[in-house]
Design an enzyme around this catalytic site. Structure first.
Site, PDB file in Angstrom:
ATOM      1  N   SER A   1       0.839  -1.468  -0.309  1.00  0.00           N
ATOM      2  CA  SER A   1       0.041   0.074   0.020  1.00  0.00           C
ATOM      3  C   SER A   1       0.842   1.331  -0.064  1.00  0.00           C
ATOM      4  CB  SER A   1      -1.042   0.005   1.029  1.00  0.00           C
ATOM      5  OG  SER A   1      -2.193  -0.829   0.770  1.00  0.00           O
TER       6      SER A   1
ATOM      7  N   TYR B   1     -10.880   2.322   5.841  1.00  0.00           N
ATOM      8  CA  TYR B   1      -9.824   2.035   4.885  1.00  0.00           C
ATOM      9  C   TYR B   1     -10.470   1.001   3.825  1.00  0.00           C
ATOM     10  CZ  TYR B   1      -5.442   1.054   2.981  1.00  0.00           C
ATOM     11  OH  TYR B   1      -4.220   1.131   2.204  1.00  0.00           O
ATOM     12  N   SER B   2     -10.216   1.315   2.469  1.00  0.00           N
ATOM     13  CA  SER B   2     -10.678   0.530   1.350  1.00  0.00           C
ATOM     14  C   SER B   2     -10.126   0.611   0.300  1.00  0.00           C
ATOM     15  CB  SER B   2     -12.350   0.861   1.061  1.00  0.00           C
ATOM     16  OG  SER B   2     -12.511   0.243   0.101  1.00  0.00           O
ATOM     17  N   ASN B   3      -9.335  -0.520  -0.189  1.00  0.00           N
ATOM     18  CA  ASN B   3      -8.504  -0.324  -1.193  1.00  0.00           C
ATOM     19  C   ASN B   3      -9.330  -0.011  -2.489  1.00  0.00           C
ATOM     20  OD1 ASN B   3      -5.952  -1.562  -0.330  1.00  0.00           O
ATOM     21  ND2 ASN B   3      -7.130  -3.162   0.176  1.00  0.00           N
TER      22      ASN B   3
ATOM     23  N   GLY C   1       2.620  -0.842   4.165  1.00  0.00           N
ATOM     24  CA  GLY C   1       2.214  -1.647   3.237  1.00  0.00           C
ATOM     25  C   GLY C   1       2.326  -3.241   3.635  1.00  0.00           C
TER      26      GLY C   1
END
Length: 397
Positions: free
Chosen positions: A106, A205-207, A350
């Site tokens: 990330s 949090y969301s990818n 990440g």
């Protein structure tokens, strides 16, 4: 681009799911916020900074059971140092390459956010414009409408979009480990689920947020995301060991430690180095080194990639709910974390198959990146030793 999880006490930044929930076998890649509350210092007062870093690294291997640890530091005077501990391959016991390449997870989000903010500076994107302006008719679902979501909310994780990695993690670690995912396919996975909340009302949090941001970059520029990140960021500041893997590329080009996965603390380590990273895309696909991550975050905070107005927007944070310490916040692809010695560290972090990376830079030019070669902690201690070591590296006298 993963999130780690239950083993961790802070939100994670990876290519995986939501922070704080982490990543068990599934959440391991999901919640990617890498930085969290005030970092605890583990350096003994009697040790010099280099000895303290070395001691902390060895504990990551001997006590926390990570196969390898890599650290790169930059002090106030600009001197750089690289450290390694453990083995690059648990079978052959090969040495860990100094400043070896790893999957950066990330941390990719900060690169993606940087390109979006460059486009803002060029007048091609507006942070408070609806996503619908750039991707008309695309963002639709139960409680989801691109007219209602602003670009800023994507970058700050306040859009309410469901996290697509929540629904594919088990398969990514199993039968779909080598599967190629197209960007639209991943978006469709997210949009098949209802909104988490109304845009702007919460933080989570969301990818998927960064997946949509990557699609905006491609639509606005008319060029591939990988090219834009490479030309606008990687080449611009001379990151010689950082790249966006091409379609179908499952390998890591340069010398690297192998990455491992354990389904739970104490479980056997599985070599997961070779994988198709397409499911991470704009949220976590980059490969880099600890030294290059230091150079990137230092250049970013030093104003070499963004104009002052856009950098100020990036550094404007919202509180991360449930954070363990006061002052922790998420900006536009950037996390602010207080240090035990005063001041703050800026970075992201990440988690991605096989690797956990944790960078931080300070206002006065200090920088450090810690990498361990497992994306799920091998022991119940989780990643607290990694967090402590970053604080040690940045706060050493």
């Amino acid at each position: 681009m993963s999130d780690r999880s239950q083993q961790s006490r802070r939100p994670r930044t990876t290519s995986l799911p939501r922070p704080r929930r982490a990543v068990t076998a599934v959440a391991v890649l999901a919640a990617a916020l890498a930085v969290a509350g005030t970092l605890p210092s583990s350096a003994a007062q009697s040790q010099g900074p280099r000895d303290a870093v070395r001691t902390g690294m060895e504990r990551l291997v001997t006590d926390d059971k990570f196969p390898a640890a890599l650290v790169a530091t930059v002090d106030r005077d600009g001197r750089t140092r690289d450290y390694t501990a453990g083995v690059a391959d648990v079978r052959t016991r090969a040495k860990v390459p100094v400043d070896g390449q790893v999957r950066a997870g990330s941390n990719t989000k900060t690169f993606t956010a940087t390109v979006i903010l460059q486009l803002v500076g060029e007048g091609k994107v507006r942070l408070d414009a609806p996503v619908e302006r750039y991707l008309p008719g695309l963002i639709r679902g139960e409680g989801i409408d691109g007219h209602d979501i602003k670009v800023r909310q994507l970058l700050q994780h306040t859009s309410g979009l469901p996290n697509y990695t929540d629904y594919i993690l088990e398969s990514v670690f199993g039968k779909d480990h080598h599967r190629y995912y197209q960007p639209r396919e991943l978006l469709d996975i997210a949009l098949a689920h209802k909104a988490r909340f109304a845009p702007g009302t919460k933080w989570e949090y969301s990818n998927t947020n960064y997946h949509v941001a990557g699609m905006i970059i491609e639509k606005v520029t008319g060029r591939p995301l990988a090219e834009q990140i490479t030309q606008r960021v990687i080449d611009r500041i001379g990151l010689r060991h950082t790249y966006f893997p091409a379609v179908g590329d499952e390998n890591i080009r340069e010398p690297h430690p192998k990455g491992y996965h354990s389904a739970e603390p104490g479980a056997p380590l599985k070599d997961i180095t070779k994988t198709d990273p397409s499911w991470m895309w704009s949220a976590g696909q980059l490969i880099s080194t600890p030294g290059d991550l230091n150079r990137f975050f230092s250049a970013l905070l030093g104003g070499k990639l963004l104009a002052p107005a856009q950098l100020a927007q990036m550094r404007t944070t919202v509180k991360i709910p449930g954070g363990p310490g006061a002052g922790q916040g998420y900006g536009l692809g950037l996390i602010r974390t207080p240090l035990s010695c005063g001041g703050v560290a800026w970075g992201h972090g990440g988690d991605t198959p096989g690797y956990h990376s944790y960078p931080g830079v300070t206002e006065d030019g200090r920088a450090a990146t810690i990498v361990v070669t497992a994306n799920m902690a091998p022991t119940a201690k989780g990643f607290t030793g990694v967090e402590a070591l970053l604080d040690t590296a940045l706060c050493g006298k």
